[in-house]
Design an enzyme around this catalytic site. Structure first.
Site, mmCIF file in Angstrom:
data_model
loop_
_atom_site.group_PDB
_atom_site.id
_atom_site.type_symbol
_atom_site.label_atom_id
_atom_site.label_comp_id
_atom_site.label_asym_id
_atom_site.label_seq_id
_atom_site.Cartn_x
_atom_site.Cartn_y
_atom_site.Cartn_z
ATOM 1 N N ASP A 100 -2.105 5.570 -6.002
ATOM 2 C CA ASP A 100 -2.345 4.727 -4.835
ATOM 3 C C ASP A 100 -2.526 3.266 -5.226
ATOM 4 O OD1 ASP A 100 -2.991 3.782 -2.323
ATOM 5 O OD2 ASP A 100 -5.059 4.470 -2.410
ATOM 6 N N ASP A 127 0.818 -1.209 0.000
ATOM 7 C CA ASP A 127 0.000 0.000 0.000
ATOM 8 C C ASP A 127 0.848 1.254 0.000
ATOM 9 O OD1 ASP A 127 -2.134 1.682 0.083
ATOM 10 O OD2 ASP A 127 -2.587 1.352 2.203
#
Length: 405
Positions: A275, A92
């Protein structure tokens, strides 16, 4: 990171700049079989995340594999402790805490040191809370970080099918996650790998690719550099934006965006983020409305939150073009649409065409007007360069493909 609830994240398969075959390390990977309802809330989960966000050579790059799980997120195998227990962790770039325990529980060994701190992180609609430890972390054989902060998740929500997260976002995102030391920053795995001499540069290279199966080890992460074999041409770099709040993440400015040659989607330079923890490509609601209107018959399916496209319009899908750092990066039809044979895995009705571009949940002008998520990065190589405070993209062999419904 994103509410990790009904969906998943990023892919990463790591490699090494100028890497030879011997530089590719393999770590045990566990086949994951999340529940079939896993993806039902994906669009809302991505939007919730968006709202919340508002070779091993000493010092050289190291590449490790990552697996695309359920078509919507990437995990990598990380060892914790000595001897290490291996955990499948979501990669992440939208968060920076590393933790385990949402699937396989944290196993303490002789290298586990309790810090006396509680830890609590919210990820949109998901969260974890627990205790903070220092421990040994193995990212690849011979690539071992000592005294890495690791959260032991004792309470959590929306992390089905995985064991936690390895956070590779900016370190500032860890502020306020510890208690009682609320002002303390927690060094990330990238910070510690650099300070301990395991890498010479704080650079993460990310290679994603369209998945061909439900659990596909088709991605790569390169810690400490890039892998020139995973992209073509030159890398286009753009500075991390100074616009708040996008600048707290891996935020960039898009100069403009068009659908085909006639429709303006993003009319002027605006900030958003890159992201790996968001599956879709999300556009501010007013930008998305321009995109949606340009596709004949396209509309939002209220039961899924995804865009549907009439069969007769599929063959007429035009490229969605983003200008970043002076280079145009296009999402062709294959990049904009979910293959129909994946509908069941996404929890979608069969024989209906859905898209991966959706709305953010807010209009433009709020400092975070788009999220470039996994589905964009499956077409382009991505570089997250902390040392130079920039993000890079390059074309790959997957950039342009033919879409087959």
């Amino acid at each position: 990171m994103h509410s990790f609830s009904a969906l998943l994240r990023a892919v990463l398969l790591v490699t090494v700049t100028s890497a030879s075959a011997s530089s590719f390390f393999r770590i045990p990977l566990t086949k994951l079989t999340p529940p079939s309802s896993y993806l039902a809330g994906l669009p809302d989960a991505d939007r919730t995340r968006a709202a919340f966000l508002k070779n091993f050579v000493s010092g050289g790059p190291t590449t490790v594999p990552a697996s695309n799980l359920a078509y919507v997120q990437y995990t990598t195998s990380v060892g914790v402790g000595s001897p290490p227990t291996y955990y499948n962790l979501v990669v992440d770039t939208g968060s920076s805490n590393t933790f385990v325990g949402t699937g396989t529980k944290y196993v303490q060994t002789s290298t586990s040191i309790f810090t006396g701190e509680d830890v609590n992180v919210t990820y949109g609609s998901g969260y974890f809370s627990g205790l903070e430890y220092l421990d040994q972390v193995t990212l690849a054989p011979g690539f071992v970080i000592t005294n890495q902060s690791i959260g032991d998740a004792l309470s959590y929500a929306d992390f089905e099918g995985v064991d936690g997260i390895v956070g590779v976002g900016p370190v500032i995102l860890t502020e306020g996650t510890l208690s009682p030391s609320t002002n303390e920053l927690i060094p990330t795995v990238m910070n510690n790998a650099l300070s301990q001499g395991l890498i010479a540069e704080q650079i993460l290279g990310v290679s994603f690719a369209p998945a061909t199966s439900y659990n596909d080890t088709n991605g790569a992460l390169t810690y400490g550099g890039i892998d020139s074999s995973l992209y073509t041409g030159e890398i286009t770099y753009t500075p991390v934006t100074a616009t708040y709040p996008a600048g707290y993440y891996w935020g960039v400015n898009v100069t403009d965006a068009t659908y085909g040659s006639a429709t303006t989607v993003i009319p002027k330079s605006t900030a958003g983020i890159v992201d790996t923890g968001t599956t879709l490509v999300l556009l501010a609601d007013d930008f998305f409305e321009s995109y949606l209107r340009a596709i004949p018959g396209a509309k939002i399916d209220p039961s899924t939150g995804l865009m549907t496209v009439p069969t007769k319009s599929v063959s007429e899908i035009q490229p969605l073009n983003f200008t970043i750092g002076g280079t145009v990066f296009s999402m062709d039809a294959a990049a904009q649409l979910i293959p129909i044979d994946q509908n069941t895995e996404w929890g979608l009705p069969a024989n209906k065409q859905y898209g991966v571009v959706s709305y953010l949940g807010t209009n433009s002008g709020e400092g975070l007007d788009f999220i470039i998520g996994q589905k964009f990065m499956e077409k382009y190589y991505a570089v997250f360069d902390t040392d130079s405070n920039r993000v890079g993209f390059a074309y790959t062999e997957h950039t342009f493909t033919t879409y087959t419904p």
